[in-house]
Design a protein around this motif. Structure first.
Motif, PDB file in Angstrom:
ATOM      1  N   HIS A   1       0.825  -1.218   0.000  1.00 45.59           N
ATOM      2  CA  HIS A   1       0.000   0.000   0.000  1.00 45.59           C
ATOM      3  C   HIS A   1       0.862   1.273   0.000  1.00 45.59           C
ATOM      4  O   HIS A   1       0.528   2.269  -0.656  1.00 45.59           O
TER       5      HIS A   1
ATOM      6  N   HIS B   1       1.158   4.626  -2.535  1.00 42.57           N
ATOM      7  CA  HIS B   1       1.161   6.075  -2.293  1.00 42.57           C
ATOM      8  C   HIS B   1       2.294   6.773  -3.064  1.00 42.57           C
ATOM      9  O   HIS B   1       2.138   7.890  -3.534  1.00 42.57           O
TER      10      HIS B   1
ATOM     11  N   ASP C   1      -6.659   7.267  -0.028  1.00 44.48           N
ATOM     12  CA  ASP C   1      -6.563   5.907  -0.553  1.00 44.48           C
ATOM     13  C   ASP C   1      -7.401   5.712  -1.822  1.00 44.48           C
ATOM     14  O   ASP C   1      -8.550   6.165  -1.891  1.00 44.48           O
TER      15      ASP C   1
HETATM   16 ZN    ZN Z   1      -3.111   5.033   2.638  1.00 46.66          ZN
END
Ligand code: ZN
Ligand code: KG4
Length: 408
Positions: free
Chosen positions: A140, A144, A376
């Motif tokens: 994850h 980003h 997100d």
């Molecule tokens: Zn995040």
């Protein structure tokens, strides 16, 4: 369907319909379906060749977690289960891509809430197996980093490496050095015609020792009865206060100067309010307004005294100042050529402004994702998977979610 994809569609660099149709039909393009479910956003996206976003759908659960003032893991996984199928379907429809035309499925493997991660990952696994397509696990946090690169590419810019990357969200405040590997050319098995891409190497150089910056925003907003999440509302209200009115002092860190700490400022706000009974009536009034669903900055601002607005502005100035100072110090120490800032807090207007100013002074380039790609989303997961797709990476059915998966 309770799909709140407007923020993603508003400002993400989504391709024009004509170009998208051409890309969707073109045989050489790698159309990666990204799936993200690590926290409280169910997201799916189709990204071509790691660069061009055909669709990016985000179903936010914020309305569900709001009343608890934070993410409730059990509720999050249940909601992901409800949303995952319609969100993926919507991403395919918006992109004009059939499931059988997807080149690979990218899923977030971690870090995040394990129950949430499992929903997206299991669905991704099942799709990959049923379609006979590669399954590409993505960190994850690397997602980003790619959110920044997506935006840079859309603007025709190319960050220079090595760079310093600050990932600053509700769950993370971490500094990495990012090194670009030589370009990855497509493996034979993946066919010709795919543009090459860089893979990246990371070194963690610092991070928060306690709260993440976004967490401090959320907790301070809770104390002041400003709703959840706290970042966007504090961002909007801060401009009406005087940021020099409350002196929080500099955060002192022993040892690694690239570390952060935000629990001190959160506690300072707590004691500041506890010592001043005059804040209590307006906190109660705002609490009632929130109970009636009046949660916008426009509704809450008239319910904030000048002293509250000053406190909000001063809190934000202190947090932003600390983030900018430590990140720029790292960039100078490591002689970085670019600074990348990503994660939910990267949407903050003052943070962007102060970074631009500091980077200009230091003659370093600074890059942010669009505001929609700061929080997100799955486009960043699909983009991060592209170099791995070229390199022929693929996971099998044994792939597991990792709540604490490190990037470096
Ligand atoms: Zn995040
Ligand atoms: O990246 P994200 O969507 O999820 C996590 O991985 O945590 O970030 C959410 C966090 C929340 O703490 C929220 O308050 C903060 O990002 N945030 C902001 C802003 N927009 C979101 N903080 C400051 N200013 C903003 N404009």
């Amino acid at each position: 369907m309770d799909t709140n994809d407007t923020k993603a569609r508003d400002s993400a660099p989504v391709l024009s319909a004509e170009k998208a149709a051409g890309r969707a039909a073109g045989s050489a393009a790698a159309r990666i379906l990204g799936i993200e479910s690590s926290c409280d956003e169910t997201a799916a996206a189709i990204v071509v060749d790691g660069r061009e976003i055909l669709s990016s759908v985000v179903a936010s659960q914020v309305d569900i977690h709001r009343r608890y003032g934070g993410v409730v893991p059990e509720l999050a996984s249940r909601e992901h289960l409800r949303q995952i199928v319609p969100v993926v379907r919507e991403a395919l429809v918006q992109a004009g891509v059939a499931l059988t035309d997807v080149s690979a499925i990218a899923v977030t493997r971690g870090p995040g809430l394990v129950g949430s991660l499992l929903v997206g990952m299991t669905y991704g696994k099942v799709l990959a197996m049923a379609l006979g397509k590669p399954l590409i696990p993505v960190n994850h946090l690397e997602g980003h980093v790619h959110a920044v690169l997506l935006e840079a590419h859309a603007a025709g810019r190319e960050p220079r490496f090595p760079a310093i990357c600050l990932i600053v969200s509700g769950g993370h405040t971490i500094l990495y050095r990012v090194m670009a590997e030589p370009s990855v050319a497509p493996m034979e098995s993946r066919g010709d015609g795919h543009p090459p891409a860089h893979a990246f190497r990371y070194a963690r150089i610092g991070g928060t020792r306690d709260d993440a910056a976004g967490e401090a925003y959320d907790k301070v907003a809770k104390m002041l009865a400003l709703g959840y999440p706290g970042g966007p509302i504090i961002d909007q209200l801060a401009e009406f206060g005087d940021p020099t009115r409350v002196a929080f002092g500099e955060t002192k860190i022993r040892g690694n100067a690239h570390d952060f700490s935000f629990s001190g400022i959160k506690t300072a706000v707590f004691y500041y309010l506890r010592k001043r009974a005059e804040f209590q009536p307006e906190i109660a009034t705002r609490g009632e307004a929130l109970g009636r669903g009046e949660k916008s900055a426009k509704a809450l601002r008239p319910l904030c005294s000048p002293a509250t607005l000053d406190l909000i502005a001063s809190f934000q100035r202190a947090v932003v100042g600390d983030l900018v100072k430590r990140t720029m110090a790292a960039a100078e120490e490591f002689k970085s050529r670019a600074v990348l800032v990503s994660g939910g807090v990267a949407a903050n207007r003052e943070l962007r402004e102060k970074f631009e100013e500091a980077a200009n002074r230091a003659r370093i380039e600074v890059y942010f994702p669009s505001r929609a790609l700061s929080t997100d989303n799955a486009a960043m997961i699909a983009a991060a998977a592209y170099p791995r797709f070229l390199a022929g990476e693929s996971a099998d059915a044994m792939l597991n979610a990792e709540a604490n998966l490190p990037l470096a």
